[in-house]
Design a protein around this motif. Structure first.
Motif, PDB file in Angstrom:
ATOM      1  N   ILE A 156       4.243  72.493 -54.046  1.00 21.49           N
ATOM      2  CA  ILE A 156       4.587  73.640 -53.188  1.00 21.49           C
ATOM      3  C   ILE A 156       5.757  74.392 -53.817  1.00 21.49           C
ATOM      4  N   GLU A 157       5.569  75.636 -54.075  1.00 24.17           N
ATOM      5  CA  GLU A 157       6.595  76.389 -54.796  1.00 24.17           C
ATOM      6  C   GLU A 157       7.780  76.779 -53.916  1.00 24.17           C
ATOM      7  N   ASN A 158       7.486  77.098 -52.675  1.00 19.76           N
ATOM      8  CA  ASN A 158       8.573  77.484 -51.774  1.00 19.76           C
ATOM      9  C   ASN A 158       9.459  76.268 -51.481  1.00 19.76           C
ATOM     10  N   ASP A 159      10.720  76.377 -51.840  1.00 16.87           N
ATOM     11  CA  ASP A 159      11.612  75.223 -51.745  1.00 16.87           C
ATOM     12  C   ASP A 159      11.757  74.689 -50.324  1.00 16.87           C
TER      13      ASP A 159
ATOM     14  N   ALA B 281       7.923  67.391 -47.789  1.00 16.91           N
ATOM     15  CA  ALA B 281       8.307  66.123 -48.419  1.00 16.91           C
ATOM     16  C   ALA B 281       9.054  65.237 -47.432  1.00 16.91           C
TER      17      ALA B 281
ATOM     18  N   GLY C 144       5.447  68.313 -54.402  1.00 16.69           N
ATOM     19  CA  GLY C 144       6.092  69.032 -55.501  1.00 16.69           C
ATOM     20  C   GLY C 144       5.311  70.243 -55.962  1.00 16.69           C
TER      21      GLY C 144
ATOM     22  N   HIS D 194       8.554  73.093 -49.245  1.00 19.47           N
ATOM     23  CA  HIS D 194       8.432  71.833 -49.984  1.00 19.47           C
ATOM     24  C   HIS D 194       9.298  70.750 -49.362  1.00 19.47           C
ATOM     25  N   TRP D 195      10.549  71.121 -49.085  1.00 19.13           N
ATOM     26  CA  TRP D 195      11.476  70.133 -48.540  1.00 19.13           C
ATOM     27  C   TRP D 195      10.984  69.622 -47.184  1.00 19.13           C
TER      28      TRP D 195
END
Lengths: 396, 193
Positions: B41-44, B51, B39, B47-48
């Motif tokens: 990680i700012e870049n979506d 994760a 979470g 991050h996805w």
């Protein structure tokens, strides 16, 4: 007259009411306390009340709240004809305590149903019991889900519930307990079945006003929609939050509470479809109200027992004190009182406000034991100053 | 697990036990750290990906790591007890971490009872089932290699597999896990309320 004076449900002041009462006969003065006979004599019949409670329906999962794909035309219609509360919350975000709070107007620490394991006390007084004593015909139909044996609920003309799956009920072919007797379900889908019973109760010949408490299992886990709605959102892009990855359902403790193990996205699609099914059945209740010609004098309230996390804050389920969990949809349709239908108001109302509000709307004195506050003044005047803070509590 | 199978060279403890079990544990720890901190990680998109991938590896390492550890240990000459223990190391570590977490708000008794919830039982029975499968496969392979006769199918691994399938049904398939959950909560209520 109790905390809030409003006998005939019009925009009248306390002074107007006192004047009217002063001119009335002694019998007339006592009218609200005389039960059936009082209603029979009244030309301005107290309103019918339909309170619809769903389960785990969070505040933003309606099309009228801007959800990107869920279509809830009937809830939207209700909102367009009534008032929506932008800031409605529960004082405990968990099924049993919240349900007990709706019924009693009390916090969990007072009514004693602190979690899904602590039993309902038969000494608790529900607003339905008070309404029955004041001459209303009453029905509780649907999910009771409070720990302990299903009570012989005082003040009920009709008590329909279920106890399978620890009171959660089943979405399909759920046996019901009607006034203490177990009977098989007539319709396979529980939301439709409960609505059928509600409509039957509404349609009974009667002189008295009625108060219907329709408590749905939907849209609780296992998030089952009616067959015709299953799969309708299979291909829509979801708007789950950033933290909502597919593994949350297996991690972070949700299993201890909610037994929700599996693919998050699938669950969310099912949830949205179940909301559509719920909306369809709410539409049937609204149609029945129209068909009976009682729409002008029937108050419909729609809300839910709590919200739901769909991965926000890396959480699933409810319980915790975050907006996703405590924020509920709340719509009131009351044509006689609401002068600006379709309006959304910002005052903070609570689940414990429901019981005193319903009593107030019915012109029944609100007992001091109720800890909530009638929000009738907001219905009359949308800019009424209101509470700035409130207590949230959660018991493990 | 019979003496006939000991034709496999028994490697030192480090190689036959610590390396396979420790490697799986290390993978689980690293993936857990990545997963629970993704979470940040700012870049979506990144991050996805982090994760999802770390969550997947974490899930596999806890739930299916036995398929890696058990054969590894088997062919390095680990004893039956070592293979069982090695297969359980990551699961035990994960369970311990979860119990510590819930002990922050539950009593000791409730914390221990938590370990009987669906997810732990499912993984535990799953591990025993996997050990049964691995044992049969390893014996089969060993039999091909061995000049001596090795009995592939014996009661213990078969019982482990059946028990795992039964647990899978009770804990996850039967009412999508809801029925067991209610039984579990009834037990909780009886013990602690």
């Amino acid at each position: 007259m109790g905390k809030h004076t409003n006998i005939f449900h019009q925009n009248i002041t306390r002074r107007d009411v006192l004047k009217t009462l002063g001119a009335a006969s002694a019998a007339g003065m006592m009218m609200p306390f005389m039960g059936k006979q009082a209603f029979a004599r009244s030309n301005d019949k107290p309103p019918n009340i339909i309170f619809i409670l769903s389960d785990d329906h969070r505040w933003d999962a309606l099309s009228s709240e801007g959800h990107p794909f869920i279509q809830t035309p009937n809830m939207d219609k209700l909102a367009s004809e009534g008032i929506s509360f932008n800031n409605a919350f529960v004082t405990t975000s968990l099924c049993s305590p919240s349900r007990a709070s709706f019924l009693t107007g009390q916090y969990a620490h007072t009514h004693g149903v602190k979690n899904n394991l602590t039993p309902w006390k038969d000494s608790n007084v529900t607003f339905l019991e008070i309404m029955k004593n004041q001459g209303y015909d009453t029905a509780f139909i649907g999910k009771w889900h409070m720990p302990g044996k299903i009570p012989t609920l005082r003040g009920m003309d009709k008590f329909i519930t279920f106890d399978v799956q620890a009171g959660q009920g089943k979405y399909f072919n759920c046996p019901l307990i009607i006034d203490g007797k177990e009977v098989p379900s007539r319709k396979p889908y529980i939301t439709e079945e409960l609505t059928d019973h509600a409509i039957e109760f509404m349609g009974q010949n009667r002189d008295n006003p009625f108060c219907l408490y329709l408590s749905h299992k939907a849209v609780h886990h296992q998030f089952k929609a009616a067959p015709e709605h299953q799969g309708m959102y299979d291909n829509v892009p979801l708007n789950l939050p950033k933290e909502s990855d597919p593994w949350i359902t297996w991690t972070n403790g949700s299993v201890y509470y909610g037994a929700i193990m599996g693919p998050m996205e699938k669950f969310y699609r099912d949830y949205c479809e179940a909301i559509v099914s719920l909306d369809q059945q709410i539409g049937r209740v609204m149609e029945k109200v129209e068909e009976m010609g009682i729409a002008d004098n029937t108050i419909i309230i729609y809300t839910s027992d709590n919200g739901y996390f769909w991965g926000e804050h890396h959480l699933v389920d409810k319980r915790w004190f975050y907006e996703e969990s405590i924020h509920i949809p709340f719509i009131v349709r009351h044509p006689k009182m609401i002068s600006a239908p379709g309006k959304k108001v910002d005052q903070m109302i609570l689940n414990i406000d429901v019981a005193p509000t319903i009593l107030d709307l019915a012109g029944i004195p609100v007992p001091d034991s109720m800890e909530g506050k009638s929000f009738t003044p907001i219905l009359k005047n949308n800019s009424t100053p209101w509470r700035k803070a409130w207590l949230y509590e959660y018991f493990k | 697990m019979t003496s006939k199978q000991l034709i496999i060279d028994k490697k030192p403890l480090f190689h036959r036990f610590i390396v396979p079990a420790g490697l799986l544990l290390l993978i689980a720890i690293v993936s857990a750290l990545l997963y629970f901190n993704s979470g940040l990680i700012e870049n979506d998109r990144i991050h996805w990906i982090v994760a999802y991938v770390s969550g997947l590896i974490l899930f596999i390492s806890i739930g299916f790591g036995t398929f890696f550890v058990y054969p590894f240990m088997y062919f390095r000459g680990a004893s039956g007890k070592e293979r069982v223990l090695g297969s359980l190391v990551t699961f035990i570590a994960w369970t311990f971490k979860e119990l510590v977490r819930v002990s922050e708000y539950f009593t000791l008794g409730e914390t221990l009872y938590y370990s009987a919830s669906s997810i732990f039982l499912l993984i535990l029975f799953g591990i025993f089932g996997q050990m049964g499968v691995c044992e049969l496969i390893c014996r089969k392979i060993n039999k091909k290699r061995s000049p001596e006769s090795i009995k592939v199918i014996t009661p213990l691994p078969v019982v482990a597999i059946i028990a795992a399938l039964f647990a899978l049904f009770i804990l996850l398939i039967w009412g999508v896990g809801v029925h067991w959950f209610y039984i579990y909560m009834e037990g909780y209520k009886a013990l602690f309320h």
